[in-house]
Design a protein around this motif. Structure first.
Motif, PDB file in Angstrom:
ATOM      1  N   MET A   1      24.179  22.325  24.518  1.00 21.79           N
ATOM      2  CA  MET A   1      24.370  20.878  24.358  1.00 21.79           C
ATOM      3  C   MET A   1      23.014  20.190  24.562  1.00 21.79           C
ATOM      4  N   THR A   2      22.723  19.209  23.724  1.00 13.47           N
ATOM      5  CA  THR A   2      21.386  18.601  23.781  1.00 13.47           C
ATOM      6  C   THR A   2      21.469  17.099  24.032  1.00 13.47           C
ATOM      7  N   PRO A   3      22.001  16.690  25.176  1.00 13.44           N
ATOM      8  CA  PRO A   3      22.087  15.257  25.473  1.00 13.44           C
ATOM      9  C   PRO A   3      20.757  14.705  25.966  1.00 13.44           C
ATOM     10  N   HIS A   4      20.491  13.412  25.694  1.00 11.43           N
ATOM     11  CA  HIS A   4      19.451  12.782  26.482  1.00 11.43           C
ATOM     12  C   HIS A   4      20.155  12.152  27.681  1.00 11.43           C
ATOM     13  N   ALA A   5      19.412  11.540  28.564  1.00 11.64           N
ATOM     14  CA  ALA A   5      19.995  11.070  29.835  1.00 11.64           C
ATOM     15  C   ALA A   5      21.193  10.154  29.599  1.00 11.64           C
ATOM     16  N   GLY A   6      21.062   9.268  28.609  1.00  4.05           N
ATOM     17  CA  GLY A   6      22.153   8.314  28.355  1.00  4.05           C
ATOM     18  C   GLY A   6      23.418   9.016  27.901  1.00  4.05           C
ATOM     19  N   GLU A   7      23.256   9.988  27.014  1.00  2.00           N
ATOM     20  CA  GLU A   7      24.441  10.698  26.502  1.00  2.00           C
ATOM     21  C   GLU A   7      25.065  11.542  27.611  1.00  2.00           C
ATOM     22  N   PHE A   8      24.210  12.102  28.463  1.00  2.00           N
ATOM     23  CA  PHE A   8      24.746  12.903  29.577  1.00  2.00           C
ATOM     24  C   PHE A   8      25.550  12.001  30.515  1.00  2.00           C
ATOM     25  N   ARG A   9      24.980  10.866  30.838  1.00  2.00           N
ATOM     26  CA  ARG A   9      25.601   9.945  31.803  1.00  2.00           C
ATOM     27  C   ARG A   9      26.979   9.509  31.294  1.00  2.00           C
ATOM     28  N   LYS A  10      27.056   9.268  29.985  1.00  2.00           N
ATOM     29  CA  LYS A  10      28.305   8.746  29.410  1.00  2.00           C
ATOM     30  C   LYS A  10      29.451   9.767  29.582  1.00  2.00           C
ATOM     31  N   VAL A  11      29.087  11.045  29.450  1.00  2.00           N
ATOM     32  CA  VAL A  11      30.162  12.054  29.468  1.00  2.00           C
ATOM     33  C   VAL A  11      30.308  12.716  30.829  1.00  2.00           C
ATOM     34  N   PHE A  12      29.143  12.927  31.527  1.00  2.00           N
ATOM     35  CA  PHE A  12      29.202  13.779  32.729  1.00  2.00           C
ATOM     36  C   PHE A  12      28.795  13.079  34.012  1.00  2.00           C
ATOM     37  N   GLY A  13      28.158  11.903  33.900  1.00  2.00           N
ATOM     38  CA  GLY A  13      27.699  11.253  35.134  1.00  2.00           C
ATOM     39  C   GLY A  13      26.196  11.374  35.299  1.00  2.00           C
ATOM     40  N   GLU A  14      25.720  11.128  36.531  1.00  2.00           N
ATOM     41  CA  GLU A  14      24.281  11.046  36.777  1.00  2.00           C
ATOM     42  C   GLU A  14      23.561  12.335  36.366  1.00  2.00           C
ATOM     43  N   PRO A  15      22.481  12.247  35.584  1.00  2.00           N
ATOM     44  CA  PRO A  15      21.773  13.458  35.135  1.00  2.00           C
ATOM     45  C   PRO A  15      20.789  14.004  36.181  1.00  2.00           C
ATOM     46  N   THR A  16      21.278  14.230  37.400  1.00  2.00           N
ATOM     47  CA  THR A  16      20.417  14.887  38.394  1.00  2.00           C
ATOM     48  C   THR A  16      20.421  16.388  38.079  1.00  2.00           C
ATOM     49  N   ILE A  17      19.376  17.073  38.510  1.00  2.00           N
ATOM     50  CA  ILE A  17      19.292  18.523  38.217  1.00  2.00           C
ATOM     51  C   ILE A  17      20.556  19.221  38.714  1.00  2.00           C
ATOM     52  N   GLU A  18      20.954  18.902  39.947  1.00  5.82           N
ATOM     53  CA  GLU A  18      22.146  19.557  40.526  1.00  5.82           C
ATOM     54  C   GLU A  18      23.355  19.318  39.637  1.00  5.82           C
ATOM     55  N   ASN A  19      23.502  18.082  39.183  1.00  8.20           N
ATOM     56  CA  ASN A  19      24.687  17.750  38.386  1.00  8.20           C
ATOM     57  C   ASN A  19      24.640  18.437  37.019  1.00  8.20           C
ATOM     58  N   VAL A  20      23.444  18.472  36.428  1.00  5.20           N
ATOM     59  CA  VAL A  20      23.318  19.120  35.115  1.00  5.20           C
ATOM     60  C   VAL A  20      23.646  20.605  35.247  1.00  5.20           C
ATOM     61  N   MET A  21      23.171  21.220  36.359  1.00  5.41           N
ATOM     62  CA  MET A  21      23.475  22.643  36.571  1.00  5.41           C
ATOM     63  C   MET A  21      24.975  22.839  36.757  1.00  5.41           C
ATOM     64  N   LYS A  22      25.572  21.921  37.505  1.00  2.00           N
ATOM     65  CA  LYS A  22      27.015  22.017  37.790  1.00  2.00           C
ATOM     66  C   LYS A  22      27.810  21.919  36.476  1.00  2.00           C
ATOM     67  N   VAL A  23      27.408  20.976  35.636  1.00  7.43           N
ATOM     68  CA  VAL A  23      28.125  20.771  34.363  1.00  7.43           C
ATOM     69  C   VAL A  23      27.923  21.989  33.457  1.00  7.43           C
ATOM     70  N   ALA A  24      26.697  22.525  33.457  1.00  7.07           N
ATOM     71  CA  ALA A  24      26.435  23.717  32.615  1.00  7.07           C
ATOM     72  C   ALA A  24      27.365  24.847  33.046  1.00  7.07           C
ATOM     73  N   LYS A  25      27.511  24.984  34.361  1.00  7.10           N
ATOM     74  CA  LYS A  25      28.352  26.051  34.894  1.00  7.10           C
ATOM     75  C   LYS A  25      29.819  25.791  34.518  1.00  7.10           C
ATOM     76  N   GLU A  26      30.261  24.569  34.757  1.00  2.41           N
ATOM     77  CA  GLU A  26      31.674  24.228  34.520  1.00  2.41           C
ATOM     78  C   GLU A  26      32.047  24.322  33.043  1.00  2.41           C
ATOM     79  N   THR A  27      31.099  23.956  32.186  1.00  2.00           N
ATOM     80  CA  THR A  27      31.426  23.997  30.743  1.00  2.00           C
ATOM     81  C   THR A  27      30.997  25.333  30.132  1.00  2.00           C
ATOM     82  N   ASN A  28      30.449  26.205  30.982  1.00  2.00           N
ATOM     83  CA  ASN A  28      30.000  27.520  30.495  1.00  2.00           C
ATOM     84  C   ASN A  28      29.106  27.371  29.265  1.00  2.00           C
TER      85      ASN A  28
END
Ligand SMILES: NC(=O)C1=CN([C@@H]2O[C@H](COP(=O)(O)OP(=O)(O)OC[C@H]3O[C@@H](n4cnc5c(N)ncnc54)[C@H](OP(=O)(O)O)[C@@H]3O)[C@@H](O)[C@H]2O)[C@@H](O)CC1
Ligand SMILES: Nc1ncnc2c1ncn2[C@@H]1O[C@H](COP(=O)(O)OP(=O)(O)O)[C@@H](O)[C@H]1O
Ligand SMILES: [K+]
Length: 470
Positions: A347-374
Motif C-alpha cells: 500500500m502506498t499512502p501518503h500521510a493524509g491518505e494513511f490518516r484517513k484510513v488508519f489514523g496517525e502515521p507514526t512509525i509504531e502505528n504504520v508498523m502495527k497496521v502493516a502487521k494487522e493488514t498483513n
C-alpha cells in the motif's frame, strides 16, 4: 541474538559503499578484528592461512598483517590472477610485496605444521557443493591438530540454513557485524562464536540504497515477452492522467506488458497519451472477466486517478477476493484495511491518505497496521517509511520538487513492476529509492520545477545508475 542473512549482508555491503563506507574499510576492520581475537588467545606462533579467491580470503590477508610477530604462511586456493575482487587482490598484493610466504595451490596441498589454521576460503559467497581443492582443503584442515579459526563462516556451511555436507570443524568462528542465522544452528562446526563490529553505523541497516535496487532488478537474456512482468493498472475514475503515469512507469521500471483499465468514457483519451499504452474498458461490475484477465498478470496496481467513492471501495474489496489476484499495489482510493489472506499487498499512502484510513502515521502505528493488514506499507513523504510490520526501511532520496502532483502515480508503477519479480518488502523499498533518485536527477537538470512526466522519464536512468554502481 539478532542475525542478518547473507542476502541482507550483500545489500548492506553495497549500501555501505554507496553511503561512503568503502568495502575496503570493512575488510580492513574485519581482518583486524580477526587478528585481535587471535592475539587475545595466542602468543606468537605458526599460522597457516587457507585463502579463497573472494573477500573471505581478503579478510584473511588483512589479518595476516596484524599478526605481527606470528610466523604466517598463506596457501592460496588458486592463482593470484584469479582473485575475484579488487579489494582482496589489493590486500593479497600487499602481502606479496611484504615478502610473506605464499603458495598457490592447484590440486596438491603441501605438508604443513601449524599451531593455528585460519579458514579464509569461503564465507557468505559459498554456493553449492565444495569444488575440488576446497573440499580437499577442508579434509586436510579437519585432520590437522592445529587450532582452527573460521573467517566469518566455516567453509562448507550454508550461512543462512546452517546445513552442510563437508565443513571445516572450527574451534572458533569470528564473524562480522552480525551473525548469519546458520551460525547459530551449527554449533559443532562453528565452535566458539565471536561477533566483531566492523564499523557499520546501525542506521545503515535500515536505509534504502543502491543495493536494494540491484537486489530486485532482473533481466533475463533468454526472456520471452511478458517474463519481466505483466501488470494491470486499474483506475482513472475522474482523472485521466494518473493511470497513464502509472502505466508508463511500469514500462520504465522494466515491465514487459501493461494493460490500463479505465471507464469507457475516457478510454480513448488515455490511449491517446502514448502508443505504449494498451487501454481497455473497465467494467467494475464484470468481476468474472477481470478474474480471467488477472490469470495472465503478475500484479494489479489500483486506485490512481480515482475520486474516493463507495462504488470503487466496494469494487476493490470484491476485486481482492478474486481467485487470480495474487499481488496488488493499492494507492490512493484503493487503500483499505481488508486484505484477504493469500494476497501479497503493497500500500502506498501518503500521510493524509494513511490518516484517513488508519489514523496517525507514526512509525509504531504504520508498523502495527502493516502487521494487522498483513501488507507492506510504503508511507510516502520527505523520508519514505517502508515496513512489513517486522522490518522497517527508510528512504531518503527525493527532494521538495517531488510534491508536484503525479509523483505518487509514478512510484506506484515502479513498485508494481518490481513486485512482478520480487517480494513486497524489497519491491517497495527499491521503488521508493528509484523514484526519489529519479527526482534528484530531475533536480540536477531542472531545479525544483519538474513535473511527474519529467520524473517518469528519469526512472530508467535512475535504475541504470544503480545497476552500474559497484
Ligand atoms: N559487508 C560484508 O558483506 C563484508 C564481507 N566480508 C567478507 O566477504 C565475504 C564474502 O565475500 P564474497 O562475496 O567474495 O564471497 P566468498 O565467500 O569469499 O566466496 C568467493 C568465491 O568463492 C567461489 N565459490 C563459491 N562457492 C564455491 C564452492 N562451493 N566451491 C568453491 N568455490 C566456491 C565463488 O567463485 P565463483 O563461483 O564466482 O567462481 C565466489 O566468488 C564474507 O564472508 C566476509 O568474510 C568482509 O570483508 C567484511 C564486510
Ligand atoms: N518533500 C519531499 N521530499 C522528498 N520526496 C518527497 C517529498 N514529498 C513527496 N516526496 C516523494 O514523492 C513521491 C510521491 O509522494 P506524494 O506526493 O506523497 O504522493 P502523491 O503524488 O500520491 O500525492 C514519493 O516518492 C515521495 O517519497
Ligand atoms: K571461511
Amino acid at each position: 541474538m539478532e542475525t542478518i542473512t547473507s542476502e541482507e549482508m550483500a545489500v548492506l555491503d553495497i549500501n555501505c559503499e554507496y553511503f561512503g563506507l568503502s568495502r575496503l574499510q570493512l575488510m580492513e576492520n574485519a581482518g583486524r578484528g580477526l587478528a585481535e581475537e587471535i592475539i587475545k588467545r595466542f602468543k606468537p606462533c605458526k599460522v597457516v592461512i587457507f585463502a579463497g579467491l573472494g573477500n573471505n580470503g581478503g579478510d584473511a590477508f588483512v589479518c595476516a598483517r596484524f599478526l605481527r610477530n606470528f610466523d604466517v604462511e598463506v596457501f592460496l586456493l588458486g592463482r593470484s590472477k584469479d582473485i575475484k575482487t579488487e579489494i582482496a587482490k589489493r590486500n593479497f598484493d600487499i602481502l606479496k610485496k611484504a615478502g610473506y610466504k605464499i603458495t598457490e595451490i592447484r590440486d596438491k596441498i603441501p605438508e604443513f605444521e601449524a599451531d593455528i589454521v585460519i579458514d579464509g576460503m569461503l564465507g557468505t559467497g559459498v554456493r553449492g557443493k565444495l569444488r575440488g581443492i576446497y573440499a580437499k582443503s577442508v579434509e586436510v584442515i579437519n585432520e590437522s591438530k592445529a587450532f582452527k579459526i573460521a573467517v566469518d563462516v566455516p567453509t562448507g556451511l550454508n550461512p543462512d540454513t546452517g546445513e552442510f555436507e563437508l565443513c571445516v570443524k572450527a574451534d572458533l568462528t569470528v564473524t562480522f557485524h552480525k551473525p548469519k542465522p546458520g551460525l547459530l544452528k551449527a554449533k559443532d562446526v562453528v565452535g566458539e562464536l565471536v561477533v566483531k563490529d566492523i564499523g557499520i553505523p546501525k542506521s545503515f541497516e535500515n536505509l534504502a540504497g543502491v543495493g536494494d535496487v540491484k537486489k530486485v532488478y532482473k533481466r533475463f537474456e533468454s526472456g520471452h515477452k511478458g517474463v519481466h512482468g505483466r501488470i494491470a493498472v486499474i483506475g482513472g475514475i475522474g482523472y485521466t492522467g494518473a493511470v497513464a503515469l502509472t502505466s508508463l512507469a511500469c514500462y520504465y521500471a522494466g515491465a514487459d506488458l501493461v494493460t490500463t483499465l479505465v471507464p469507457k468514457d475516457i478510454k480513448n483519451v488515455v490511449a491517446s497519451f502514448s502508443p505504449n499504452l494498451i487501454v481497455r474498458e473497465l467494467d467494475l461490475c464484470d468481476l468474472s472477466s477481470l478474474n480471467e484477465l488477472m490469470k495472465k498478470y503478475h500484479v494489479a496496481v489500483l486506485g490512481m486517478g480515482v475520486e474516493r467513492n463507495d462504488e470503487f471501495t466496494d469494487f476493490v474489496e470484491e476485486f481482492l477476493k478474486l481467485e487470480n489476484v495474487k499481488k496488488v499495489v493499492l494507492d490512493a482510493s484503493a487503500i483499505t484495511k481488508d486484505i484477504p489472506e493469500g494476497v501479497e499487498c503493497i500500500m502506498t499512502p501518503h500521510a493524509g491518505e494513511f490518516r484517513k484510513v488508519f489514523g496517525e502515521p507514526t512509525i509504531e502505528n504504520v508498523m502495527k497496521v502493516a502487521k494487522e493488514t498483513n501488507s507492506v506499507i510504503l508511507l510516502k513523504g520527505r523520508e519514505d517509511v517502508i515496513t512489513d510490520g517486522e522490518r522497517v526501511r527508510f528512504n531518503r532520496t527525493g527532494n521538495a520538487g517531488m510534491t508536484v502532483g503525479g509523483t505518487g502515480d509514478v512510484l506506484a508503477g515502479v513498485a508494481g513492476a518490481f513486485f512482478a519479480l520480487n517480494d513486497a518488502f524489497w519491491s517497495a523499498s527499491a521503488s521508493a529509492f528509484v523514484n526519489g533518485l529519479a527526482g534528484d536527477i530531475c533536480f540536477e537538470e531542472k531545479g525544483y520545477n519538474f513535473t511527474a512526466v519529467d520524473l517518469l522519464e528519469k526512472i530508467p536512468i535512475a535504475i541504470k545508475r544503480c545497476l552500474e554502481f559497484v
